[in-house]
Design a protein around this motif. Structure first.
Motif, PDB file in Angstrom:
ATOM      1  N   MET A   1       0.793  -1.182   0.000  1.00 25.55           N
ATOM      2  CA  MET A   1       0.000   0.000   0.000  1.00 25.55           C
ATOM      3  C   MET A   1       0.847   1.262   0.000  1.00 25.55           C
ATOM      4  N   LEU A   2       2.136   1.081   0.358  1.00 24.59           N
ATOM      5  CA  LEU A   2       3.066   2.202   0.381  1.00 24.59           C
ATOM      6  C   LEU A   2       4.167   1.967  -0.641  1.00 24.59           C
ATOM      7  N   ASP A   3       4.752   3.068  -1.147  1.00 25.66           N
ATOM      8  CA  ASP A   3       5.885   2.930  -2.056  1.00 25.66           C
ATOM      9  C   ASP A   3       7.170   2.768  -1.248  1.00 25.66           C
ATOM     10  N   SER A   4       8.283   2.671  -1.938  1.00 28.23           N
ATOM     11  CA  SER A   4       9.553   2.422  -1.255  1.00 28.23           C
ATOM     12  C   SER A   4       9.978   3.582  -0.348  1.00 28.23           C
ATOM     13  N   ALA A   5       9.394   4.754  -0.554  1.00 28.67           N
ATOM     14  CA  ALA A   5       9.695   5.915   0.292  1.00 28.67           C
ATOM     15  C   ALA A   5       8.702   6.047   1.448  1.00 28.67           C
ATOM     16  N   GLY A   6       7.771   5.100   1.548  1.00 31.05           N
ATOM     17  CA  GLY A   6       6.809   5.130   2.644  1.00 31.05           C
ATOM     18  C   GLY A   6       5.598   6.007   2.402  1.00 31.05           C
ATOM     19  N   ARG A   7       5.380   6.405   1.139  1.00 31.54           N
ATOM     20  CA  ARG A   7       4.199   7.206   0.790  1.00 31.54           C
ATOM     21  C   ARG A   7       3.077   6.290   0.302  1.00 31.54           C
ATOM     22  N   VAL A   8       1.851   6.688   0.568  1.00 28.71           N
ATOM     23  CA  VAL A   8       0.698   5.911   0.123  1.00 28.71           C
ATOM     24  C   VAL A   8       0.658   5.940  -1.394  1.00 28.71           C
ATOM     25  N   LEU A   9       0.532   4.759  -1.999  1.00 25.25           N
ATOM     26  CA  LEU A   9       0.477   4.652  -3.454  1.00 25.25           C
ATOM     27  C   LEU A   9      -0.718   5.415  -4.011  1.00 25.25           C
ATOM     28  N   PRO A  10      -0.560   6.044  -5.184  1.00 26.19           N
ATOM     29  CA  PRO A  10      -1.657   6.821  -5.774  1.00 26.19           C
ATOM     30  C   PRO A  10      -2.943   6.011  -5.949  1.00 26.19           C
ATOM     31  N   GLU A  11      -2.811   4.744  -6.321  1.00 22.43           N
ATOM     32  CA  GLU A  11      -4.015   3.929  -6.511  1.00 22.43           C
ATOM     33  C   GLU A  11      -4.730   3.649  -5.186  1.00 22.43           C
ATOM     34  N   VAL A  12      -3.978   3.600  -4.085  1.00 21.19           N
ATOM     35  CA  VAL A  12      -4.583   3.422  -2.767  1.00 21.19           C
ATOM     36  C   VAL A  12      -5.294   4.714  -2.361  1.00 21.19           C
ATOM     37  N   ALA A  34       2.912   0.209  11.513  1.00 24.85           N
ATOM     38  CA  ALA A  34       3.482   1.462  11.010  1.00 24.85           C
ATOM     39  C   ALA A  34       2.765   1.904   9.733  1.00 24.85           C
ATOM     40  N   GLU A  35       2.497   0.967   8.833  1.00 18.45           N
ATOM     41  CA  GLU A  35       1.755   1.298   7.614  1.00 18.45           C
ATOM     42  C   GLU A  35       0.353   1.805   7.953  1.00 18.45           C
ATOM     43  N   ASN A  36      -0.272   1.192   8.958  1.00 14.64           N
ATOM     44  CA  ASN A  36      -1.615   1.624   9.362  1.00 14.64           C
ATOM     45  C   ASN A  36      -1.640   3.107   9.698  1.00 14.64           C
ATOM     46  N   LEU A  37      -0.627   3.590  10.387  1.00  9.87           N
ATOM     47  CA  LEU A  37      -0.593   4.994  10.785  1.00  9.87           C
ATOM     48  C   LEU A  37      -0.418   5.918   9.585  1.00  9.87           C
ATOM     49  N   VAL A  38       0.395   5.515   8.631  1.00  8.19           N
ATOM     50  CA  VAL A  38       0.558   6.299   7.400  1.00  8.19           C
ATOM     51  C   VAL A  38      -0.766   6.320   6.637  1.00  8.19           C
ATOM     52  N   LEU A  39      -1.421   5.165   6.552  1.00  2.81           N
ATOM     53  CA  LEU A  39      -2.705   5.081   5.860  1.00  2.81           C
ATOM     54  C   LEU A  39      -3.765   5.934   6.548  1.00  2.81           C
ATOM     55  N   ALA A  41      -3.312   8.652   8.360  1.00  2.00           N
ATOM     56  CA  ALA A  41      -3.030  10.071   8.108  1.00  2.00           C
ATOM     57  C   ALA A  41      -3.512  10.472   6.720  1.00  2.00           C
ATOM     58  N   LYS A  42      -3.273   9.632   5.744  1.00  2.00           N
ATOM     59  CA  LYS A  42      -3.725   9.925   4.377  1.00  2.00           C
ATOM     60  C   LYS A  42      -5.248   9.898   4.307  1.00  2.00           C
ATOM     61  N   ALA A  43      -5.876   8.940   4.987  1.00  2.00           N
ATOM     62  CA  ALA A  43      -7.339   8.858   5.004  1.00  2.00           C
ATOM     63  C   ALA A  43      -7.938  10.138   5.569  1.00  2.00           C
ATOM     64  N   LYS A  44      -7.345  10.646   6.616  1.00  2.00           N
ATOM     65  CA  LYS A  44      -7.823  11.900   7.210  1.00  2.00           C
ATOM     66  C   LYS A  44      -7.688  13.042   6.207  1.00  2.00           C
ATOM     67  N   GLU A  45      -6.565  13.071   5.515  1.00  2.00           N
ATOM     68  CA  GLU A  45      -6.300  14.112   4.522  1.00  2.00           C
ATOM     69  C   GLU A  45      -7.344  14.108   3.405  1.00  2.00           C
ATOM     70  N   VAL A  46      -7.782  12.916   2.973  1.00  2.00           N
ATOM     71  CA  VAL A  46      -8.753  12.834   1.878  1.00  2.00           C
ATOM     72  C   VAL A  46     -10.209  12.881   2.358  1.00  2.00           C
ATOM     73  N   GLY A  47     -10.409  12.966   3.676  1.00  4.16           N
ATOM     74  CA  GLY A  47     -11.763  13.080   4.210  1.00  4.16           C
ATOM     75  C   GLY A  47     -12.501  11.770   4.397  1.00  4.16           C
ATOM     76  N   LEU A  48     -11.763  10.680   4.498  1.00  2.08           N
ATOM     77  CA  LEU A  48     -12.370   9.363   4.710  1.00  2.08           C
ATOM     78  C   LEU A  48     -12.746   9.208   6.172  1.00  2.08           C
ATOM     79  N   ARG A  49     -14.026   8.975   6.454  1.00  2.74           N
ATOM     80  CA  ARG A  49     -14.506   8.870   7.837  1.00  2.74           C
ATOM     81  C   ARG A  49     -14.528   7.441   8.359  1.00  2.74           C
TER      82      ARG A  49
END
Length: 170
Positions: A1-12, A34-39, A41-49
């Motif tokens: 779900m994350l790329d090699s730099a630890g960013r959420v993949l665009p398709e995710v 650790a991935e859960n926390l990155v996910l 943060a991104k979910a919050k950013e995109v407005g996923l409740r």
């Protein structure tokens, strides 16, 4: 779900956006804590409740109390699975170490208002999912969990997350 730099993949991210638009659950699946926390943060950013950390108490996906609290701070929901209290030697999944009922209780007590319980049952050699859920509910109550907290985790929160009842305003 994350790329090699630890960013959420665009398709995710796109899946998260679709889930947010439809107001449906997006779950972390078998992601690391650790991935859960990155996910989250991104979910919050995109407005996923309805971002759910799955198996927060299970095997290699076990989250610490701090990770669970942070996931919730980011707006996420936590799924605790009773399966680890039922597997182990003499069961259909003998290769896994059984989780103590006390440990499961300790997880479930962290934040019932942002958690729910699943069984993850259905495998040969393990209890039927309904029997497993009944036993889990009984165990929580026997250990002193308030009925209102059990109701949150097995009735109220699941009903909200699947859209049967409205979610409270953020």
């Amino acid at each position: 779900m994350l790329d090699s730099a630890g960013r959420v993949l665009p398709e995710v991210v796109r899946v998260m956006e679709i889930c947010a638009e439809a107001d449906i659950i997006c779950a972390t699946g078998h992601s690391s804590p650790a991935e859960n926390l990155v996910l989250a943060a991104k979910a919050k950013e995109v407005g996923l409740r309805k971002m759910v950390a799955t198996h927060a108490n299970s095997g290699i996906w076990t989250m610490t109390r701090g990770q669970i609290e942070r996931f919730i701070e980011l707006g996420g929901w936590i799924e605790y699975c009773c399966l680890p209290t039922l597997w182990g030697p003499g069961t259909g999944l003998p290769m896994f170490e059984r989780q103590s009922l006390e440990t499961f209780y300790d997880f479930a007590a962290i934040a019932p208002e942002r958690s729910f319980i699943s069984t993850d049952l259905g495998q040969v050699g393990l209890p039927h999912p309904i029997a497993g859920m009944r036993a889990t509910i009984a165990m929580l109550l026997e250990r002193g969990m308030p009925q209102k907290d059990v109701d949150l985790m097995v009735r109220t929160n699941p009903a909200m997350l699947v859209g049967l009842d409205p979610m409270p305003a953020a």
